[in-house]
Design an enzyme around this catalytic site. Structure first.
Site, PDB file in Angstrom:
ATOM      1  N   TRP A  35       7.399  -5.019  -4.937  1.00 37.95           N
ATOM      2  CA  TRP A  35       6.781  -3.782  -4.425  1.00 37.95           C
ATOM      3  C   TRP A  35       7.345  -3.454  -3.058  1.00 37.95           C
ATOM      4  O   TRP A  35       7.559  -4.358  -2.246  1.00 37.95           O
ATOM      5  CB  TRP A  35       5.279  -4.019  -4.312  1.00 37.95           C
ATOM      6  CG  TRP A  35       4.558  -3.180  -3.314  1.00 37.95           C
ATOM      7  CD1 TRP A  35       4.611  -3.284  -1.941  1.00 37.95           C
ATOM      8  CD2 TRP A  35       3.673  -2.084  -3.592  1.00 37.95           C
ATOM      9  NE1 TRP A  35       3.802  -2.333  -1.352  1.00 37.95           N
ATOM     10  CE2 TRP A  35       3.217  -1.589  -2.343  1.00 37.95           C
ATOM     11  CE3 TRP A  35       3.213  -1.481  -4.766  1.00 37.95           C
ATOM     12  CZ2 TRP A  35       2.329  -0.528  -2.233  1.00 37.95           C
ATOM     13  CZ3 TRP A  35       2.324  -0.414  -4.656  1.00 37.95           C
ATOM     14  CH2 TRP A  35       1.893   0.052  -3.404  1.00 37.95           C
ATOM     15  N   ASN A  37       6.543  -0.576   0.310  1.00 40.07           N
ATOM     16  CA  ASN A  37       5.986   0.659   0.860  1.00 40.07           C
ATOM     17  C   ASN A  37       6.744   1.032   2.127  1.00 40.07           C
ATOM     18  O   ASN A  37       7.993   1.054   2.061  1.00 40.07           O
ATOM     19  CB  ASN A  37       4.458   0.658   0.962  1.00 40.07           C
ATOM     20  CG  ASN A  37       3.808  -0.465   1.721  1.00 40.07           C
ATOM     21  OD1 ASN A  37       3.758  -1.585   1.244  1.00 40.07           O
ATOM     22  ND2 ASN A  37       3.275  -0.200   2.888  1.00 40.07           N
ATOM     23  N   ASP A  38       6.107   1.318   3.221  1.00 38.43           N
ATOM     24  CA  ASP A  38       6.744   1.973   4.369  1.00 38.43           C
ATOM     25  C   ASP A  38       8.150   1.497   4.737  1.00 38.43           C
ATOM     26  O   ASP A  38       8.400   0.292   4.823  1.00 38.43           O
ATOM     27  CB  ASP A  38       5.926   1.724   5.644  1.00 38.43           C
ATOM     28  CG  ASP A  38       4.449   1.883   5.448  1.00 38.43           C
ATOM     29  OD1 ASP A  38       4.014   2.238   4.355  1.00 38.43           O
ATOM     30  OD2 ASP A  38       3.720   1.634   6.424  1.00 38.43           O
ATOM     31  N   SER A  98       3.955  -2.828   9.246  1.00 41.58           N
ATOM     32  CA  SER A  98       5.062  -1.947   9.643  1.00 41.58           C
ATOM     33  C   SER A  98       5.409  -2.022  11.120  1.00 41.58           C
ATOM     34  O   SER A  98       4.561  -2.349  11.955  1.00 41.58           O
ATOM     35  CB  SER A  98       4.717  -0.509   9.282  1.00 41.58           C
ATOM     36  OG  SER A  98       4.807  -0.372   7.894  1.00 41.58           O
ATOM     37  N   ASP A 167       1.659  -0.418  13.519  1.00 37.20           N
ATOM     38  CA  ASP A 167       2.878   0.336  13.235  1.00 37.20           C
ATOM     39  C   ASP A 167       3.624   0.765  14.499  1.00 37.20           C
ATOM     40  O   ASP A 167       3.870   1.965  14.729  1.00 37.20           O
ATOM     41  CB  ASP A 167       2.579   1.560  12.350  1.00 37.20           C
ATOM     42  CG  ASP A 167       1.762   1.197  11.116  1.00 37.20           C
ATOM     43  OD1 ASP A 167       1.822   0.012  10.714  1.00 37.20           O
ATOM     44  OD2 ASP A 167       1.076   2.068  10.561  1.00 37.20           O
ATOM     45  N   GLU A 221      -1.431   6.625  10.992  1.00 35.74           N
ATOM     46  CA  GLU A 221      -0.549   5.465  10.845  1.00 35.74           C
ATOM     47  C   GLU A 221       0.903   5.877  11.099  1.00 35.74           C
ATOM     48  O   GLU A 221       1.237   7.062  11.090  1.00 35.74           O
ATOM     49  CB  GLU A 221      -0.631   4.920   9.415  1.00 35.74           C
ATOM     50  CG  GLU A 221      -2.049   4.645   8.928  1.00 35.74           C
ATOM     51  CD  GLU A 221      -2.074   4.016   7.544  1.00 35.74           C
ATOM     52  OE1 GLU A 221      -2.615   2.911   7.422  1.00 35.74           O
ATOM     53  OE2 GLU A 221      -1.555   4.616   6.577  1.00 35.74           O
ATOM     54  N   TRP A 304      -0.072   6.607  -1.923  1.00 40.53           N
ATOM     55  CA  TRP A 304      -0.960   5.450  -2.128  1.00 40.53           C
ATOM     56  C   TRP A 304      -1.855   5.695  -3.338  1.00 40.53           C
ATOM     57  O   TRP A 304      -2.122   4.806  -4.125  1.00 40.53           O
ATOM     58  CB  TRP A 304      -1.826   5.208  -0.885  1.00 40.53           C
ATOM     59  CG  TRP A 304      -1.118   4.429   0.175  1.00 40.53           C
ATOM     60  CD1 TRP A 304      -0.673   4.891   1.378  1.00 40.53           C
ATOM     61  CD2 TRP A 304      -0.746   3.043   0.118  1.00 40.53           C
ATOM     62  NE1 TRP A 304      -0.056   3.882   2.075  1.00 40.53           N
ATOM     63  CE2 TRP A 304      -0.093   2.735   1.326  1.00 40.53           C
ATOM     64  CE3 TRP A 304      -0.909   2.033  -0.837  1.00 40.53           C
ATOM     65  CZ2 TRP A 304       0.395   1.464   1.618  1.00 40.53           C
ATOM     66  CZ3 TRP A 304      -0.419   0.760  -0.547  1.00 40.53           C
ATOM     67  CH2 TRP A 304       0.219   0.486   0.657  1.00 40.53           C
TER      68      TRP A 304
HETATM   69  C1  FRU Z   1       0.982   2.664   5.776  1.00 34.95           C
HETATM   70  C2  FRU Z   1       0.464   1.268   6.009  1.00 34.95           C
HETATM   71  C3  FRU Z   1       0.703   0.869   7.456  1.00 34.95           C
HETATM   72  C4  FRU Z   1       0.703  -0.618   7.387  1.00 34.95           C
HETATM   73  C5  FRU Z   1       1.362  -0.870   6.059  1.00 34.95           C
HETATM   74  C6  FRU Z   1       0.874  -2.090   5.335  1.00 34.95           C
HETATM   75  O1  FRU Z   1       1.404   2.927   4.491  1.00 34.95           O
HETATM   76  O2  FRU Z   1      -0.907   1.216   5.706  1.00 34.95           O
HETATM   77  O3  FRU Z   1      -0.215   1.402   8.359  1.00 34.95           O
HETATM   78  O4  FRU Z   1       1.416  -1.184   8.450  1.00 34.95           O
HETATM   79  O5  FRU Z   1       1.136   0.272   5.268  1.00 34.95           O
HETATM   80  O6  FRU Z   1       1.665  -2.384   4.240  1.00 34.95           O
END
Ligand code: FRU
Length: 492
Positions: A35, A37-38, A98, A167, A221, A304
């Protein structure tokens, strides 16, 4: 090397060689396995562009957050590098969240991230305490510094939450290192904190750059703050947004604030606010500045809300957008695909002044890896068409459509028949400026459609899972439209 990092790297060594090109996007970043994400640590290091990302190598679901790592010289060809960070220290035992990165004058690469430590509170709820941590490396291997965390709750302004403090995005400006960090203020809504440092190792609180005050969502974020075209831009990703017309959609959304920077107060003065992207799949932006002065933005091309919805056989989950060049025109953020994409264009097919009424296919205009611009004009001097539509990724069963309705000047993208197994948000409408000519640039990769309207005035990103065999494209209008088409296949 620490156990968890070694384990992640061994896992990648085992599974990365098995990755099939036919299962991955051609030019959009994924984790290969697991997986993502950011985007994190998007930075220039020793002449190359490095990108890290939130990463759980072991599953296609969010889990213990590592930092995955790739690099590129053109934003299209990406080399996979071994996992860069794994959770494990006391301050980041539950995740390396992040953050950003910067090249130090001595040639080392510094990563600044949020360490998460879960604690069960008195009422039984698990809360993740967030602090800011550092790791330093050589573009391949990174070690976390002994002095971690370098910022913790002691460094928060009064009322700031230690549970929503994350972040960091680091940059160098006005002769010192600075970073912006997302925080939740005493009123329960987001604020963006500015910190400063002389050496990038020791940090102190500087100011509240700007606050949400319960407008535009709650927690903000993934902030990024930079100068652009004589102005200053703050990009944030907003939780709990309430919808505002067609500009902001509810839930996890994005916000761009354009304004001026009051250096004395270290405060952002707002001119304009807008959504960054009008599609279904866009969150957590990060930018870098190229050596030739371009500001390039990348984001997680996913929402999300729909992150549990995917075809069951995919070996990875989550992808990044195509990196985009930013500018400002008429007070708005302009986004266009990086110019490097043009070097990946192959076969060109073009048409001029084609009259569209009924459903029309144009010879040579088809495909799933492409960069296509369609320019649309009204077909008759005194009558506008009622709608104009482009269908892509189409076969007998599936289609993704882009429709312009001049009556209310909106674009509607509909991906209801684009390969998703569940009922998620599939339709987005967004307003565009009224013009005599409408320009729609469409970039298609195996699992995505990115749309750029009127030379980047609006961008809209969509994940699609339509089988690659659905590669037909057609045009139709209610009324009459005249179009020019310029289509290139993309090969990377
Ligand atoms: C944003 C977030 C960030 C955090 C990360 C965790 O998508 O919620 O704020 O650092 O994903 O995976």
């Amino acid at each position: 090397m620490k156990d968890k990092l070694q384990k992640a790297r061994a896992f990648e060594q085992k599974y990365h060689p098995n990755l099939s090109k036919d299962e991955q996007p051609m030019f959009h970043v994924t984790g290969g396995v697991g997986w993502i994400n950011d985007p994190n640590g998007f930075s220039v290091y020793q002449g190359e562009y490095h990108l890290f990302y939130q990463y759980n190598p072991y599953d296609t679901k969010w889990g213990p957050m590592h930092w995955g790592h790739v690099k590129t010289t053109d934003f299209l060809h990406w080399d996979r590098l071994p996992c860069a960070l794994a959770p494990g220290e006391s301050c980041d035992k539950d995740g390396c969240f992040s953050g950003g990165a910067i090249e130090l004058p001595d040639g080392r690469h510094l990563l600044m991230y949020t360490g998460v430590r879960n604690v069960r509170s008195k009422n039984g709820i698990v809360e993740g305490f967030q602090t800011q941590c550092l790791a330093i490396g050589d573009g391949l291997d990174y070690h976390k510094v002994e002095s971690n965390p370098v910022l913790d709750e002691k460094d928060l302004p009064a009322g700031g939450s230690a549970i929503d403090f994350r972040d960091p995005k680091i940059f160098f400006a006005d002769g010192r290192y600075q970073m912006v960090i997302g925080n939740r203020a005493a009123d329960g809504s987001g604020s963006i904190l500015l910190y400063e440092s002389e050496d990038a190792l020791h940090w102190s609180f500087s100011s509240v750059l700007t606050s949400c005050h319960n407008q535009y969502g709650k927690m903000w974020e993934c902030p990024d703050f930079f100068p652009l075209c004589g102005k200053y831009v703050l990009l944030v990703s907003t939780q709990n947004m309430t919808s505002m017309g067609l500009e902001f959609h509810p839930g996890n959304s994005t916000l761009c604030i354009i304004g001026d920077y009051d250096r004395a107060q270290k405060h952002l003065l707002r001119d304009n606010t807008q959504a960054i992207d009008y599609g279904t799949d866009f969150y957590a932006t990060q930018t870098l500045e190229t050596p030739d002065g371009r500001r390039i933005m990348i984001a997680w091309m996913q929402s999300w809300e729909s992150s549990g919805c995917k075809p069951g056989n995919l070996p990875f989950f989550g992808q990044m957008t195509l990196p985009r060049e930013l500018s400002i025109r008429d007070g708005r953020l302009i986004q266009n695909p990086v110019c490097e994409l043009e070097a990946c264009r192959t076969v060109k097919v073009s048409y001029r002044d084609v009259m569209i009424t009924d459903e029309t296919n144009l010879q040579g205009v088809s495909g799933r890896f492409l960069d296509m611009t369609v320019t649309v004009r009204r077909g008759s001097k005194n009558q506008m068409y009622r709608y104009f539509k482009i269908n892509v990724a189409k076969d007998g069963e599936r289609v993704t459509s882009i429709r312009h309705k001049p009556e209310n000047n909106t674009i509607r993208v509909d991906r209801s028949r684009s390969g998703f197994p569940h009922d998620i948000v599939n339709v987005r409408d967004f307003p565009i400026a009224a013009k005599d000519e409408l320009k729609l640039r469409i970039v298609l990769d195996r699992y995505s459609l990115e749309l750029f309207v009127n030379d980047g005035e609006q961008a809209a990103s969509f994940v699609i899972y339509t089988p690659i065999t659905a590669d037909s494209i057609s045009f139709s209008a209610d009324g009459m439209a005249i179009i020019d088409v310029e289509k290139y296949d993309i090969e990377v």
